[in-house]
Scaffold this active site. Sequence first.
Site, PDB file in Angstrom:
ATOM      1  CE  LYS A 231      -3.950  -1.779   2.671  1.00  0.00           C
ATOM      2  NZ  LYS A 231      -5.005  -1.669   1.655  1.00  0.00           N
TER       3      LYS A 231
ATOM      4  NE  ARG B 234     -10.722  -9.855  -2.160  1.00  0.00           N
ATOM      5  CZ  ARG B 234     -11.092  -9.020  -3.125  1.00  0.00           C
ATOM      6  NH1 ARG B 234     -11.377  -9.487  -4.316  1.00  0.00           N
ATOM      7  NH2 ARG B 234     -11.167  -7.726  -2.900  1.00  0.00           N
TER       8      ARG B 234
HETATM    9  N1  BES Z   1      -8.128  -3.773   4.237  1.00  0.00           N
HETATM   10  C1  BES Z   1      -8.295  -3.411   2.889  1.00  0.00           C
HETATM   11  C2  BES Z   1      -9.618  -2.689   2.607  1.00  0.00           C
HETATM   12  C3  BES Z   1      -9.818  -1.344   3.258  1.00  0.00           C
HETATM   13  C4  BES Z   1      -9.532  -0.195   2.547  1.00  0.00           C
HETATM   14  C5  BES Z   1     -10.361  -1.227   4.515  1.00  0.00           C
HETATM   15  C6  BES Z   1      -9.745   1.044   3.110  1.00  0.00           C
HETATM   16  C7  BES Z   1     -10.571   0.008   5.088  1.00  0.00           C
HETATM   17  C8  BES Z   1     -10.272   1.149   4.373  1.00  0.00           C
HETATM   18  C9  BES Z   1      -8.254  -4.633   1.985  1.00  0.00           C
HETATM   19  O1  BES Z   1      -7.453  -5.667   2.413  1.00  0.00           O
HETATM   20  C10 BES Z   1      -7.720  -4.157   0.659  1.00  0.00           C
HETATM   21  O2  BES Z   1      -6.633  -3.699   0.634  1.00  0.00           O
HETATM   22  N2  BES Z   1      -8.539  -4.270  -0.366  1.00  0.00           N
HETATM   23  C11 BES Z   1      -8.178  -3.826  -1.664  1.00  0.00           C
HETATM   24  C12 BES Z   1      -8.716  -4.822  -2.668  1.00  0.00           C
HETATM   25  C13 BES Z   1      -8.179  -4.637  -4.065  1.00  0.00           C
HETATM   26  C14 BES Z   1      -6.712  -4.974  -4.102  1.00  0.00           C
HETATM   27  C15 BES Z   1      -8.945  -5.515  -5.006  1.00  0.00           C
HETATM   28  C16 BES Z   1      -8.792  -2.446  -1.904  1.00  0.00           C
HETATM   29  O3  BES Z   1      -9.893  -2.193  -1.411  1.00  0.00           O
HETATM   30  O4  BES Z   1      -8.145  -1.625  -2.540  1.00  0.00           O
HETATM   31 ZN    ZN Z   2      -5.430  -5.490   1.839  1.00  0.00          ZN
END
Ligand code: BES
Ligand code: ZN
Length: 486
Positions: free
Chosen positions: A262, A336
């Site tokens: 990230k 997931r």
């Molecule tokens: N934990 C994150 C989702 C999240 C984002 C929670 C912002 C709270 C606030 C999750 O693991 C994630 O990173 N999801 C990705 C999925 C994508 C790579 C398909 C996302 O939401 O960008």
């Molecule tokens: Zn994530």
Amino acid sequence: MSTEIKINFTLDTNPLANIKADAQIILVIDKNLTHKSIQDKKALDILGYEGADEEVAQIGNNIYVGTSSLCSDEIRLAISNALKKIKKSNYKTIKIGSYASETNSNISAIVEGAILGSYKFDKYFTKKTKEKLENIIISSENYNDNKIDTSKANEEIKFAYSVASSTNIAKTIVNSTPNDVTPQELAKIAQDLIKDIPNTECFIGDNEYLEKENMNLFLAVNRASANPCRLIHLSYKPKNPKHTITLVGKGLTYDSGGLSLKPSNFMSTMKSDKGGACAVLGIFKTISELGLDIELHAVIGATENMIGGDAYKPDDVIIARNGNSVEIQNTDAEGRLVLADCLSWAQDNIKSDYLLDFATLTGACVVALGEYTIGIMGNSSKLKHQIAMNNNSGELSSQLPFNKYLKKTLKSPIADICNISNSRYGGAITAGLFLDNFITDEYKDKWLHLDIAGPAFVEKDWGYNQNGASGAGVRLVSYWINNLAQ
Ligand code: BES
Ligand code: ZN
Ligand code: ZN
């Protein structure tokens, strides 16, 4: 836990005037300053006080708060505003009348507004201030003169006190930092939480157990972490349960994104990626400590998602616990994966009437619904509706519909399914559809997925919620279970 708020709530059948207290909270409903409950009409007039929404004024020991209606969530907000006003006072005992609407006694709203609104997260401050307020006395003298059912009101106080306190506990765990709450620590917190509650048990599975269980997706997410992972299973088995419910929670004590790292401004706040696990713990605490006639299970997948030479990679194919092969294309879509194995474990090990998962799963859900609303997904319209109906809990939720076209976007050229969609649209739904792939036919209509990525952690005060964690999901689903148990 240091941030627990201890206020004693009692229902008193005496008229307000006969109840001794240091101060009184008086709600001004819809700017009606001529109502008989307003004792300081002249003084309020001189102040130019109108009783507008959230407008607070103090005359002597009377605290006035404006609110537009007798809607339960307006009452929660008004009470929390009143308590903010008197935070610095030395009042020990406060009294307030009843504010029942046609359909709701609003007793629980008073209790919840007070407990949720006075929460503060001071765990890491070396100096803590002690709250002085000890008692809130609710008189059954009602704003609209109709009678309050006192035995029902006492039940409501009990439930509201428990659910609001559990929500605050969930907030504290979510707000706790990743160097403090590791997966092992989360398992300890879960064990501690239920140690004095009858009919409960706790099982903790370590990496070795997960290997035996072929939970390879879960293990892959954990692999680059210096902290081992934990499968946490709490169970509550009362004598004559009306239903069996299993709650599964995403417990990412930190989500760095893994190799699909990230950006730093998205990484901070990812201590909140254990929000699903904390919601599950909060609900479990309330239902079990109240001794409701519902068999309840909490299953939590606790791990970090980190980087390192050992990390799982985009391009890997991993065999899930249920035997399906999963192509990894983004290691940041880790929640997931953990949930897929935990859902599979839960379906094989627990016979449930309802199976609900809670997760801060996608940023897309926040884009779709805004940061205050829970996204509800699943195959059963009836069940989705049943949960969404509990908006008198004060939580916002909305349904996001599955469809066969979005389902196809998860196809992989080399495995049974890919962990991300090939489309940039509908990301909350495709994450839900990924999970659906791990739900057996028997559970298709018993399962719901709650994406709490928005409300689990909001970086500003909102309503009676503080900047940070809100305990999203705890009230919505505890209200539903409480209704099922009646
Ligand atoms: N934990 C994150 C989702 C999240 C984002 C929670 C912002 C709270 C606030 C999750 O693991 C994630 O990173 N999801 C990705 C999925 C994508 C790579 C398909 C996302 O939401 O960008
Ligand atoms: Zn994530
Ligand atoms: Zn995550």
